[in-house]
Design a protein around this motif. Structure first.
Motif, short mmCIF file in Angstrom:
data_model
loop_
_atom_site.label_atom_id
_atom_site.label_comp_id
_atom_site.label_asym_id
_atom_site.label_seq_id
_atom_site.Cartn_x
_atom_site.Cartn_y
_atom_site.Cartn_z
N SER A 67 11.15 -26.87 0.48
CA SER A 67 11.22 -25.43 0.77
C SER A 67 11.99 -24.71 -0.33
O SER A 67 11.71 -23.55 -0.62
N GLU A 68 12.93 -25.39 -0.98
CA GLU A 68 13.67 -24.79 -2.09
C GLU A 68 12.75 -24.54 -3.28
O GLU A 68 12.86 -23.51 -3.95
N THR A 80 5.05 -19.14 7.51
CA THR A 80 5.68 -20.19 8.31
C THR A 80 5.41 -21.54 7.64
O THR A 80 4.49 -21.65 6.79
N PRO A 81 6.15 -22.58 8.00
CA PRO A 81 5.84 -23.91 7.46
C PRO A 81 4.39 -24.31 7.71
O PRO A 81 3.75 -24.90 6.84
N LEU A 127 2.13 -22.50 5.24
CA LEU A 127 2.24 -23.07 3.89
C LEU A 127 1.32 -24.28 3.71
O LEU A 127 0.92 -24.60 2.60
N GLU A 128 0.98 -24.93 4.81
CA GLU A 128 0.10 -26.11 4.77
C GLU A 128 -1.38 -25.74 4.84
O GLU A 128 -2.24 -26.60 4.65
N LYS A 129 -1.69 -24.49 5.12
CA LYS A 129 -3.09 -24.06 5.18
C LYS A 129 -3.73 -24.27 3.81
O LYS A 129 -3.05 -24.30 2.78
N THR A 130 -5.04 -24.40 3.81
CA THR A 130 -5.75 -24.76 2.58
C THR A 130 -6.95 -23.86 2.34
O THR A 130 -7.45 -23.18 3.23
N PHE A 131 -7.40 -23.91 1.09
CA PHE A 131 -8.71 -23.40 0.72
C PHE A 131 -9.31 -24.45 -0.20
O PHE A 131 -8.59 -25.31 -0.74
N LEU A 183 -1.58 -23.81 0.37
CA LEU A 183 -0.97 -22.55 -0.07
C LEU A 183 0.35 -22.80 -0.80
O LEU A 183 0.65 -22.13 -1.78
N LYS A 184 1.11 -23.81 -0.35
CA LYS A 184 2.38 -24.05 -1.06
C LYS A 184 2.13 -24.56 -2.48
O LYS A 184 2.86 -24.18 -3.40
#
Length: 169
Positions: free
Chosen positions: A18-19, A127-128, A131-135, A145-146
């Motif tokens: 997250s940092e 949200t965490p 951040l894990e969602k994808t394309f 996304l992260k």
């Protein structure tokens, strides 16, 4: 120094903290100010300077950042509102040759300013799970996304370095 990749090629670990994400978000949010600082009091004669032989001019780089980051922002919104959408790539080289790439830099600098303000706000509020969602990129495959936050933090800094090299020439 490698003029093509003055800050190195993008890489990130499989386990992104997250940092790291927050540092990348900060880079995205601060890019407009860094661009404005690098380009202040610019003599228009240098707008056609390139960072390397065959590379884009300062003008093309600024307009490219606007084009690319607009596309990325849309990709984020698609990934947040759809289930792993397949995004459409675009021809960066052809876009850089279109007539709007001859506009004054201020047009794209203001676009980048507003875009990064919205994008930064969106990114800070993910949200965490988001951040894990994808394309899916047809050439690169599935991207979280992260990971994409890191890629675009790098992308802005990468082209900022190109601009600084071109300004020195």
């Amino acid at each position: 120094m490698n003029d093509r990749y003055p800050i190195g090629k993008f890489s990130c670990s499989e386990c992104i903290s997250s940092e790291e994400v927050q540092g990348w978000v900060d880079d995205i949010k601060s890019l407009p100010a860094k661009l404005n600082e690098a380009l202040k009091e610019l003599d228009v004669k240098v707008l056609e300077n390139t960072y390397r032989e065959g590379g884009w001019s300062i003008r093309q780089l600024v307009h490219h950042i606007a084009d690319s980051h607009l596309n990325s922002y849309i990709r984020f919104k698609l990934a947040l509102t759809e289930d792993n959408p397949t995004i459409k790539p675009y021809s960066e080289e052809k876009w850089a040759e279109l007539s709007d790439s001859t506009l004054p830099l201020e047009v794209s600098l203001s676009l980048i300013q507003g875009l990064h303000e919205r994008w930064g706000f969106l990114l800070e509020n993910l949200t965490p799970a988001e951040l894990e969602k994808t394309f899916t990129h047809p050439e690169s495959g599935v991207i979280t996304l992260k990971e994409n936050i890191g890629l675009y933090a790098w992308h802005g800094n990468h082209h900022l370095a190109h601009i600084k090299i071109a300004l020195e020439k």
